[in-house]
Motif scaffolding. Sequence first.
Motif, PDB file in Angstrom:
ATOM      1  N   LEU A 113       0.660  -1.231   0.038  1.00 44.14           N
ATOM      2  CA  LEU A 113       0.126   0.041   0.082  1.00 44.14           C
ATOM      3  C   LEU A 113       0.852   1.105   0.083  1.00 44.14           C
ATOM      4  O   LEU A 113       2.148   1.167   0.400  1.00 44.14           O
ATOM      5  CB  LEU A 113      -0.724   0.106   1.283  1.00 44.14           C
ATOM      6  N   LEU A 114       0.358   2.245  -0.505  1.00 46.13           N
ATOM      7  CA  LEU A 114       0.797   3.744  -0.653  1.00 46.13           C
ATOM      8  C   LEU A 114       0.926   4.442   0.983  1.00 46.13           C
ATOM      9  O   LEU A 114      -0.166   4.418   1.455  1.00 46.13           O
ATOM     10  CB  LEU A 114       0.247   4.534  -1.678  1.00 46.13           C
ATOM     11  N   GLU A 115       1.946   4.596   1.294  1.00 48.32           N
ATOM     12  CA  GLU A 115       1.987   5.396   2.798  1.00 48.32           C
ATOM     13  C   GLU A 115       1.471   6.898   2.571  1.00 48.32           C
ATOM     14  O   GLU A 115       1.703   7.693   1.568  1.00 48.32           O
ATOM     15  CB  GLU A 115       3.356   5.422   3.097  1.00 48.32           C
ATOM     16  N   ILE A 116       0.641   7.294   3.373  1.00 46.95           N
ATOM     17  CA  ILE A 116       0.279   8.602   3.511  1.00 46.95           C
ATOM     18  C   ILE A 116       1.273   9.625   4.247  1.00 46.95           C
ATOM     19  O   ILE A 116       2.318   8.925   4.955  1.00 46.95           O
ATOM     20  CB  ILE A 116      -1.304   8.840   4.338  1.00 46.95           C
ATOM     21  N   GLU A 117       1.267  10.820   3.940  1.00 50.00           N
ATOM     22  CA  GLU A 117       2.197  11.847   4.475  1.00 50.00           C
ATOM     23  C   GLU A 117       1.923  11.681   6.183  1.00 50.00           C
ATOM     24  O   GLU A 117       1.175  11.731   6.555  1.00 50.00           O
ATOM     25  CB  GLU A 117       1.886  13.088   3.878  1.00 50.00           C
ATOM     26  N   SER A 118       3.026  12.018   6.657  1.00 49.90           N
ATOM     27  CA  SER A 118       3.279  11.986   8.166  1.00 49.90           C
ATOM     28  C   SER A 118       3.110  13.530   8.461  1.00 49.90           C
ATOM     29  O   SER A 118       3.483  14.522   7.765  1.00 49.90           O
ATOM     30  CB  SER A 118       4.598  11.390   8.673  1.00 49.90           C
ATOM     31  N   GLY A 119       3.094  13.679   9.907  1.00 52.11           N
ATOM     32  CA  GLY A 119       3.040  14.859  10.232  1.00 52.11           C
ATOM     33  C   GLY A 119       2.260  15.172  11.694  1.00 52.11           C
ATOM     34  O   GLY A 119       1.413  14.277  11.867  1.00 52.11           O
ATOM     35  N   ALA A 120       2.210  16.153  12.301  1.00 52.70           N
ATOM     36  CA  ALA A 120       1.476  16.360  13.654  1.00 52.70           C
ATOM     37  C   ALA A 120       0.010  16.349  13.241  1.00 52.70           C
ATOM     38  O   ALA A 120      -0.892  15.723  14.040  1.00 52.70           O
ATOM     39  CB  ALA A 120       1.733  17.891  14.171  1.00 52.70           C
ATOM     40  N   LEU A 121      -0.636  16.652  12.056  1.00 48.66           N
ATOM     41  CA  LEU A 121      -1.760  16.743  11.715  1.00 48.66           C
ATOM     42  C   LEU A 121      -2.457  15.507  10.989  1.00 48.66           C
ATOM     43  O   LEU A 121      -3.506  15.433  10.203  1.00 48.66           O
ATOM     44  CB  LEU A 121      -2.289  18.078  11.073  1.00 48.66           C
ATOM     45  N   ALA A 122      -1.576  14.477  10.886  1.00 43.88           N
ATOM     46  CA  ALA A 122      -1.904  13.382   9.776  1.00 43.88           C
ATOM     47  C   ALA A 122      -2.598  12.318  10.356  1.00 43.88           C
ATOM     48  O   ALA A 122      -2.400  12.127  11.740  1.00 43.88           O
ATOM     49  CB  ALA A 122      -0.492  12.883   9.104  1.00 43.88           C
ATOM     50  N   ALA A 123      -3.391  11.618   9.478  1.00 45.02           N
ATOM     51  CA  ALA A 123      -4.223  10.422  10.235  1.00 45.02           C
ATOM     52  C   ALA A 123      -3.076   9.167  10.435  1.00 45.02           C
ATOM     53  O   ALA A 123      -1.857   9.508   9.870  1.00 45.02           O
ATOM     54  CB  ALA A 123      -5.260   9.901   9.216  1.00 45.02           C
ATOM     55  N   SER A 124      -3.245   8.265  11.055  1.00 43.37           N
ATOM     56  CA  SER A 124      -2.574   7.271  11.516  1.00 43.37           C
ATOM     57  C   SER A 124      -3.272   5.898  11.225  1.00 43.37           C
ATOM     58  O   SER A 124      -4.553   5.952  11.448  1.00 43.37           O
ATOM     59  CB  SER A 124      -1.576   7.232  12.737  1.00 43.37           C
ATOM     60  N   GLY A 125      -2.541   4.619  11.051  1.00 41.82           N
ATOM     61  CA  GLY A 125      -3.171   3.590  10.687  1.00 41.82           C
ATOM     62  C   GLY A 125      -3.965   3.101   9.553  1.00 41.82           C
ATOM     63  O   GLY A 125      -4.820   2.510   9.588  1.00 41.82           O
ATOM     64  N   VAL A 126      -3.503   3.993   8.582  1.00 35.16           N
ATOM     65  CA  VAL A 126      -4.035   3.990   6.928  1.00 35.16           C
ATOM     66  C   VAL A 126      -3.341   4.211   6.116  1.00 35.16           C
ATOM     67  O   VAL A 126      -2.250   5.092   6.234  1.00 35.16           O
ATOM     68  CB  VAL A 126      -5.419   4.942   7.467  1.00 35.16           C
ATOM     69  N   ALA A 127      -3.410   3.867   5.152  1.00 37.17           N
ATOM     70  CA  ALA A 127      -2.827   3.857   3.629  1.00 37.17           C
ATOM     71  C   ALA A 127      -3.592   3.723   2.671  1.00 37.17           C
ATOM     72  O   ALA A 127      -4.985   3.664   2.684  1.00 37.17           O
ATOM     73  CB  ALA A 127      -1.739   2.790   3.500  1.00 37.17           C
ATOM     74  N   ILE A 128      -3.128   3.801   1.436  1.00 37.20           N
ATOM     75  CA  ILE A 128      -3.862   3.902  -0.080  1.00 37.20           C
ATOM     76  C   ILE A 128      -3.694   2.702  -0.641  1.00 37.20           C
ATOM     77  O   ILE A 128      -2.409   2.120  -0.998  1.00 37.20           O
ATOM     78  CB  ILE A 128      -3.968   5.385  -0.637  1.00 37.20           C
ATOM     79  N   GLU A 129      -4.750   2.008  -1.011  1.00 38.29           N
ATOM     80  CA  GLU A 129      -4.691   0.684  -2.004  1.00 38.29           C
ATOM     81  C   GLU A 129      -5.130   1.147  -3.420  1.00 38.29           C
ATOM     82  O   GLU A 129      -6.041   1.832  -3.686  1.00 38.29           O
ATOM     83  CB  GLU A 129      -5.609  -0.318  -1.278  1.00 38.29           C
ATOM     84  N   PHE A 130      -4.264   0.661  -4.460  1.00 40.24           N
ATOM     85  CA  PHE A 130      -4.763   0.688  -5.747  1.00 40.24           C
ATOM     86  C   PHE A 130      -5.295  -0.478  -6.036  1.00 40.24           C
ATOM     87  O   PHE A 130      -5.060  -1.628  -5.799  1.00 40.24           O
ATOM     88  CB  PHE A 130      -3.317   0.886  -6.579  1.00 40.24           C
ATOM     89  N   SER A 131      -6.272  -0.215  -7.182  1.00 40.78           N
ATOM     90  CA  SER A 131      -6.982  -1.659  -7.626  1.00 40.78           C
ATOM     91  C   SER A 131      -7.342  -1.317  -9.119  1.00 40.78           C
ATOM     92  O   SER A 131      -7.459  -0.186  -9.623  1.00 40.78           O
ATOM     93  CB  SER A 131      -8.117  -1.909  -7.011  1.00 40.78           C
ATOM     94  N   ASP A 132      -7.604  -2.351  -9.945  1.00 45.21           N
ATOM     95  CA  ASP A 132      -7.697  -2.020 -11.475  1.00 45.21           C
ATOM     96  C   ASP A 132      -9.169  -1.931 -11.741  1.00 45.21           C
ATOM     97  O   ASP A 132      -9.963  -1.943 -10.909  1.00 45.21           O
ATOM     98  CB  ASP A 132      -7.081  -3.326 -12.136  1.00 45.21           C
ATOM     99  N   ARG A 133      -9.615  -1.812 -13.007  1.00 42.28           N
ATOM    100  CA  ARG A 133     -10.919  -1.692 -13.286  1.00 42.28           C
ATOM    101  C   ARG A 133     -11.660  -2.770 -12.913  1.00 42.28           C
ATOM    102  O   ARG A 133     -12.954  -2.448 -12.969  1.00 42.28           O
ATOM    103  CB  ARG A 133     -11.108  -1.571 -15.007  1.00 42.28           C
ATOM    104  N   GLU A 134     -11.444  -4.024 -12.588  1.00 46.79           N
ATOM    105  CA  GLU A 134     -12.372  -5.010 -12.009  1.00 46.79           C
ATOM    106  C   GLU A 134     -12.128  -4.857 -10.651  1.00 46.79           C
ATOM    107  O   GLU A 134     -12.593  -5.811  -9.771  1.00 46.79           O
ATOM    108  CB  GLU A 134     -11.777  -6.143 -12.336  1.00 46.79           C
ATOM    109  N   GLU A 135     -11.434  -3.667 -10.051  1.00 47.12           N
ATOM    110  CA  GLU A 135     -11.315  -3.588  -8.531  1.00 47.12           C
ATOM    111  C   GLU A 135     -10.660  -4.719  -7.860  1.00 47.12           C
ATOM    112  O   GLU A 135     -10.700  -5.075  -6.793  1.00 47.12           O
ATOM    113  CB  GLU A 135     -12.655  -3.167  -7.768  1.00 47.12           C
ATOM    114  N   GLN A 136      -9.576  -5.439  -8.509  1.00 50.44           N
ATOM    115  CA  GLN A 136      -8.513  -6.230  -8.094  1.00 50.44           C
ATOM    116  C   GLN A 136      -7.243  -5.418  -7.761  1.00 50.44           C
ATOM    117  O   GLN A 136      -6.786  -4.583  -8.374  1.00 50.44           O
ATOM    118  CB  GLN A 136      -8.243  -7.179  -9.169  1.00 50.44           C
ATOM    119  N   HIS A 137      -7.068  -5.883  -6.484  1.00 46.58           N
ATOM    120  CA  HIS A 137      -5.613  -5.230  -5.837  1.00 46.58           C
ATOM    121  C   HIS A 137      -4.320  -5.040  -6.795  1.00 46.58           C
ATOM    122  O   HIS A 137      -4.171  -6.278  -7.597  1.00 46.58           O
ATOM    123  CB  HIS A 137      -5.442  -6.200  -4.458  1.00 46.58           C
ATOM    124  N   ILE A 138      -3.777  -4.096  -6.709  1.00 51.96           N
ATOM    125  CA  ILE A 138      -2.652  -3.875  -7.523  1.00 51.96           C
ATOM    126  C   ILE A 138      -1.500  -3.359  -6.272  1.00 51.96           C
ATOM    127  O   ILE A 138      -1.719  -2.639  -5.601  1.00 51.96           O
ATOM    128  CB  ILE A 138      -2.476  -2.738  -8.609  1.00 51.96           C
TER     129      ILE A 138
END
Length: 174
Positions: A102-127
């Motif tokens: 998964l893609l890391e989100i930017e860190s910092g004092a105001l950043a969320a934690s415990g979450v990242a970004i997943e990519f998927s294709d046109r069939e919504e299959q994980h990339i």
Amino acid sequence: MKNIKSHFTAISLIASALFISHYSQAADGTINFTGSITDTACTVTSASQNVDMGSVAATSLTGAAGKKAAATQFDIVLTDCPDAGNVEVKFDGPANVANTELLEIESGALAASGVAIEFSDREEQHIKLGENSAPYAIQEGANTLTFYASYMSTADAVTAGAANSTAQFTMVYP
């Protein structure tokens, strides 16, 4: 003088022996590189874009790693494709420590934690981050490649905050 010449000769021989021994070491293996450079690439018209992932409640992702928010569609638009064939897309960026797919989100004092970004294709299959997508058939001319991005929890607890990131993509013509 003869003594200096003999010392110089001895030093020269020792230096030569060291130089030769450095380059005469046996190889432990061979790596062959293969690939090609193509002139049949499409033009990417959506090379830089912003994808608004919206606001997601932290509570909807809290409870276990792997919980996903609703997917957000984004497209990569191609023009001037010279002929029909296939293309794959590879997404790169900073990998999440807890889940390197998964893609890391930017860190910092105001950043969320415990979450990242997943990519998927046109069939919504994980990339997986850093790996090629499934092939997309392309036709001569214009083509639109559809992908999805989703917030995914990487821990039992997700904290609220900014959940921004940046990824790069590469078109791969197999």
